[in-house]
Design an enzyme around this catalytic site. Structure first.
Site, short mmCIF file in Angstrom:
data_model
loop_
_atom_site.label_atom_id
_atom_site.label_comp_id
_atom_site.label_asym_id
_atom_site.label_seq_id
_atom_site.Cartn_x
_atom_site.Cartn_y
_atom_site.Cartn_z
CB CYS A 111 -0.96 -0.04 1.19
SG CYS A 111 -0.23 -0.47 2.77
CB SER A 112 1.09 4.45 1.51
OG SER A 112 1.98 5.54 1.54
CB ALA A 113 2.98 2.56 5.72
CB VAL A 133 1.99 -1.80 8.22
CG1 VAL A 133 3.47 -2.11 8.28
CG2 VAL A 133 1.75 -0.30 8.28
CD GLN A 179 -0.67 2.11 10.09
OE1 GLN A 179 -1.07 2.13 8.94
NE2 GLN A 179 0.35 2.83 10.49
CB CYS A 223 -39.11 1.17 -13.97
SG CYS A 223 -38.48 0.96 -12.30
#
Length: 699
Positions: free
Chosen positions: A334-336, A338, A378, A629
Site C-alpha cells: 500500500c503506502s506504508a 502495513v 494498523q 421505471c
C-alpha cells in the site's frame, strides 16, 4: 500543573510557620476567649493545632503527587486531536508516530479461535457499543516492535529509502537483495517476508516505492521470482503522494537493470489489471523474460475502509486465480506496507483457514505476522473489516460461475430442496432480501420537503450515493432528486437509477440529465399501466417543451421491434445570463417489452436493448446512463444488473448473478424487487450465451 504543586507546598509551609509564631505573640480578643486573666497555657493549644494541620499537609502532598504523575502521563502520549479524520481514524503516516502505551501488567487478554457457525453472533457481540469489543481486541495485539531489531533499516545509507521513519522491516524477516558492486547497503529494501495460513513466505509486504527505490523494487520482483503484485493504494490520496508510479503507462521503460514493458491493461470498477513483461538488461544475461501481473485495487477510500467487502473478496479471488502455483512470493504493498497490506493478507489467510478448519483465528494470525513486520493491520477499523469480509465469505460463499456451468447450475437451483423446504433459487433470493436497508443513511430523502418528491416512500436514495443537483439560489432542498448513482462493470457511478418523474419533479429530472451530462435515457415503463399513472410524460410528442431553464425538442421518434428510440435536442439557457445557449443531443430508449404484470416472456428484447444502449454510450463518451421505471428499483435494477452481468460474461466468461444483485441492493433499496425478476436475470444470461455468436457487435 507542575508549577502549581511547589507553590501549593510553599504556601502551606508559610502557614505552618506563621501558626507556630503565634505562640510567642499576644492574642487578640477576636482570636481567643478566656475566663482567666493572663496568657493561655501553650501546652493545651499546640497539640490541637498540630492535629489540625497534619491531615491537611498529607492531603496536599497526595494532591501534588497526583498532579505531577498526571502531567508525566500526558507527556508520554502523542496529542492526536489535530490529526483526526472525519471518521475518527488516523491516516497511516500519522499513526506511525503515535507512541504505544505500556501494556497492562496483568498481561494481554487471550482470544480464542471462532468456529464459523458462531462467527455472525461473535461479530454482533463485538460490534455492540460502537464496536467496543473490537477495539479492545485490537488494542490487545502486540505491536511487533519489541520482538525484532532494525539495525539495517536504521543505517544512515538506508534512511532515505524508507517512506516513513518508523515503519521498518525487522532484520530477521527483511527481503535481502543482491549486493551491487561498489554500492554499500544496496541489499536493503523496505520489505518483509510474511507467512500465509500454512505457506511460509507466501507474501512480501512492502512499502509503496519511492522514486529513489523503484529500481530496487523491480530488482526484488525479479530476484524473488514474483509473478503477482498487489497494489492497495492510489498514487495520490488527498493530494499527497502515497506511491511513486513504478510502471510505464504504455510501451517500455528500464528501471535500473530491469526493462518493464506494458502488455495489457484492463480497467474494472473496483480494480485494474496490468500485465508487464520484465527482463534484466545485463550484458551477459540470457534469461528469458517473465510475465508479471499487477492487480491494483482502486476502491479503497482515502478515509477508513471500503463500504462493503464484496469488491475486496472479488479482487482477492482474482489474485488467487492469476498467481501461478510455481511463482515466488506475492508482492503486496500500500503506502506504508502495513495497514491495507496487512488487512489483505489476513483475509486471504483466514479464508484458507475456513476451508481447512471451519474456524477463524484473526487475533492469533495478526499477532504472528506482526512479529514479521510490525504494525500489520494498523487500525481497529481495518481489524473489524477483516471480520466483516470473513462473514460475507462464510454466509454467501463463492457464487461465481463459468458460463459453461450455468445450465447445470440452473438445474440445481430449480431442482434442489433446502432445509427451508424451498427450491434453491428461492433460497438464493431469500438471502438477498436479508440485505439490510440502511434507513439511517436516508436522512435527505426523508425530509418532509423531499418526501413529496417520491412515488414510493420506501424507495429513496441513500445519502452517500444520491445524485446531487445544483442548488437554486434562495430555494432550499432544490439539490435533491430521487436518484442514486450505481456502479457499472467497468466504471463507478455509470448509471443514475431514478423513479419515473412526477409532474412537479420533471424539471429536476431534466436538470439531472443536463448537469450530469447524460446522453442516454432508458425508460422501462409505460406512462400508464393498469389505468394508473406510472410516469409523467417528460418529453414532447411534437415540437418542444420547456421545463425551467431547459427546453426539449423532439427530433425523431422511431420504433424498432419493442424499443422506441427518440432523439431530443436539449437546450440550456440561463435567464439573464450573457452566455450563449448550450445544446446537447440526448437519446431515449423506451422499452415496451415489459408487461404490466410479471416479466418479459423471452430475453432477446432485453439483450437488444442493452446492446443498443452500449453502442450509444461508446459514441457519446460513457457519461452516466439515466435509467428509470416507475419507482426506480424493480425493472431499473433488473436492467442494470443484466448490463453488468452480460458485460462480464463477454469480458471474462464469468458471471455472478447473486453478487451482482446484492451489490445493487447495497446502493439503492429493493433493486431487482421480485423473485421473478431475479430468475429473469438468469434466463437472459442463458439466452445470451445461446445466441452469443449473433451478437458480435455487442462488444
Amino acid at each position: 500543573m507542575e508549577p502549581f504543586c511547589p507553590l501549593l507546598l510553599a504556601s502551606f509551609s508559610l502557614s505552618l510557620a506563621t501558626a507556630g509564631q503565634g505562640n510567642d505573640t499576644t492574642p487578640t480578643e477576636s482570636n481567643w476567649t478566656s475566663t482567666t486573666a493572663g496568657p493561655p497555657d501553650p501546652g493545651t493549644s499546640q497539640p490541637l493545632l498540630t492535629w489540625l494541620l497534619l491531615p491537611l499537609l498529607l492531603l496536599l502532598f497526595l494532591l501534588a503527587a497526583y498532579f505531577f504523575r498526571f502531567r508525566k502521563q500526558r507527556k508520554a502520549v502523542v496529542n492526536s486531536n489535530d490529526k483526526k479524520m472525519p471518521n475518527g481514524i488516523l491516516e497511516e503516516q500519522e499513526q506511525q508516530r503515535v507512541m504505544l502505551l505500556s501494556r497492562s501488567p496483568s498481561g494481554p487478554k487471550k482470544y480464542f479461535p471462532i468456529p464459523v457457525e458462531h462467527l455472525e453472533e461473535e461479530i454482533r457481540v463485538r460490534s455492540a457499543d460502537d464496536c467496543k469489543r473490537f477495539r479492545e481486541e485490537f488494542n490487545s495485539l502486540p505491536s511487533g516492535h519489541i520482538q525484532g531489531t532494525f539495525e539495517l533499516a536504521n543505517k544512515e545509507e538506508n534512511r532515505e529509502k524508507n517512506r516513513y521513519p518508523n515503519i521498518l522491516p525487522n532484520d530477521h524477516c527483511r527481503v535481502i537483495l543482491s549486493q551491487l558492486d561498489g554500492i554499500p547497503c544496496s541489499d536493503y529494501i523496505n520489505a518483509s517476508y510474511i507467512d500465509g495460513y500454512k505457506e511460509k513466505n507466501k507474501f512480501i509486504a512492502a512499502q509503496g516505492p519511492k522514486q529513489e527505490t523503484v529500481n530496487d523494487f523491480w530488482r526484488m520482483v525479479w530476484e524473488q521470482r514474483s509473478a503477482t503484485i498487489v497494489m492497495l493504494t492510489n498514487l495520490k490520496e488527498r493530494k499527497e503522494e502515497k506511491c511513486y508510479q513504478y510502471w510505464p503507462d504504455q510501451g517500455c521503460w528500464t528501471y535500473g537493470n530491469i526493462r518493464v514493458c506494458v502488455e495489457d491493461c484492463v480497467v474494472l470498477v473496483d480494480y485494474t489489471i496490468r500485465k508487464f513483461c520484465i527482463h534484466p538488461q545485463l550484458p551477459d544475461s540470457c534469461k528469458a523474460p517473465r510475465l508479471v501481473s499487477q492487480l491494483h485495487f482502486t476502491s479503497w477510500p482515502d478515509f477508513g475502509v471500503p463500504f462493503t467487502p464484496i469488491g475486496m473478496l472479488k479482487f482477492l479471488k482474482k489474485v488467487k486465480t492469476l498467481n501461478p502455483s510455481h511463482a515466488g512470493p506475492i508482492v503486496v504493498h500500500c503506502s506504508a506496507g502495513v495497514g491495507r497490506t496487512g488487512t489483505f493478507i489476513v483475509i486471504d489467510a483466514m479464508m484458507d483457514m475456513i476451508h481447512s478448519e471451519q474456524k477463524v483465528d484473526v487475533f492469533e494470525f495478526v499477532s504472528r505476522i506482526r512479529n514479521q513486520r510490525p504494525q500489520m493491520v494498523q487500525t481497529d477499523v481495518q481489524y473489524t473489516f477483516i471480520y466483516q469480509a470473513l462473514l460475507e465469505y462464510y454466509l454467501y460463499g463463492d457464487t461465481e460461475l463459468d458460463v459453461s456451468s450455468l445450465e447445470r447450475h440452473l438445474q440445481t437451483l430449480h431442482g434442489t430442496a433446502t432445509h427451508f423446504d424451498k427450491i434453491g433459487l428461492e433460497e438464493e433470493f431469500r438471502k438477498l432480501t436479508n440485505v439490510r436497508i440502511m434507513k439511517e443513511n436516508m436522512r435527505t430523502g426523508n425530509l418532509p420537503a423531499n418526501m413529496k418528491k417520491a412515488r414510493v416512500i420506501q424507495i429513496i436514495p441513500y445519502d452517500f450515493n444520491r445524485v446531487i443537483l445544483s442548488m437554486k439560489r434562495g430555494q432550499e432542498f432544490t439539490d435533491y432528486i430521487n436518484a442514486s448513482f450505481i456502479d457499472g462493470y467497468r466504471q463507478k457511478d455509470y448509471f443514475m437509477a431514478t423513479q419515473g418523474p412526477l409532474a412537479h419533479t420533471v424539471e429536476d429530472f431534466w436538470r439531472m440529465v443536463w448537469e450530469w451530462k447524460s446522453h442516454t435515457i432508458v425508460m422501462l415503463t409505460e406512462v400508464q399501466e393498469r389505468e394508473q399513472d406510472k410516469c409523467y410524460q417528460y418529453w414532447p410528442t411534437e415540437g418542444s417543451v420547456t421545463h425551467g431553464d431547459i427546453t426539449i425538442e423532439i427530433k425523431s421518434d422511431t420504433l424498432s421491434e419493442a424499443i422506441s428510440i427518440r432523439d431530443f435536442l436539449v437546450t440550456f439557457k440561463q435567464p439573464l445570463a450573457r452566455q450563449e445557449e448550450q445544446v446537447r443531443m440526448v437519446r431515449q430508449f423506451h422499452f415496451h417489452g415489459w408487461p404490466e404484470v410479471g416479466i418479459p416472456t423471452e430475453g432477446k428484447g432485453m439483450i437488444d436493448l442493452i446492446a443498443a444502449v452500449q453502442k450509444q454510450q461508446q459514441q457519446t463518451g460513457n457519461h452516466p446512463i439515466t435509467v428509470h421505471c416507475s419507482a426506480g428499483a424493480g425493472r431499473t435494477g433488473t436492467f442494470i444488473a443484466l448490463s453488468n452481468i452480460l458485460e462480464r460474461v463477454k469480458a471474462e466468461g464469468l458471471l455472478d448473478v447473486f453478487q451482482a444483485v446484492k451489490s445493487l441492493r447495497l446502493q439503492r433499496p429493493h433493486m431487482v424487487q421480485t423473485l421473478e425478476q431475479y430468475e429473469f436475470c438468469y434466463k437472459v444470461v442463458q439466452d445470451f450465451i445461446d445466441i452469443f455468436s449473433d451478437y458480435a457487435n455487442f462488444k
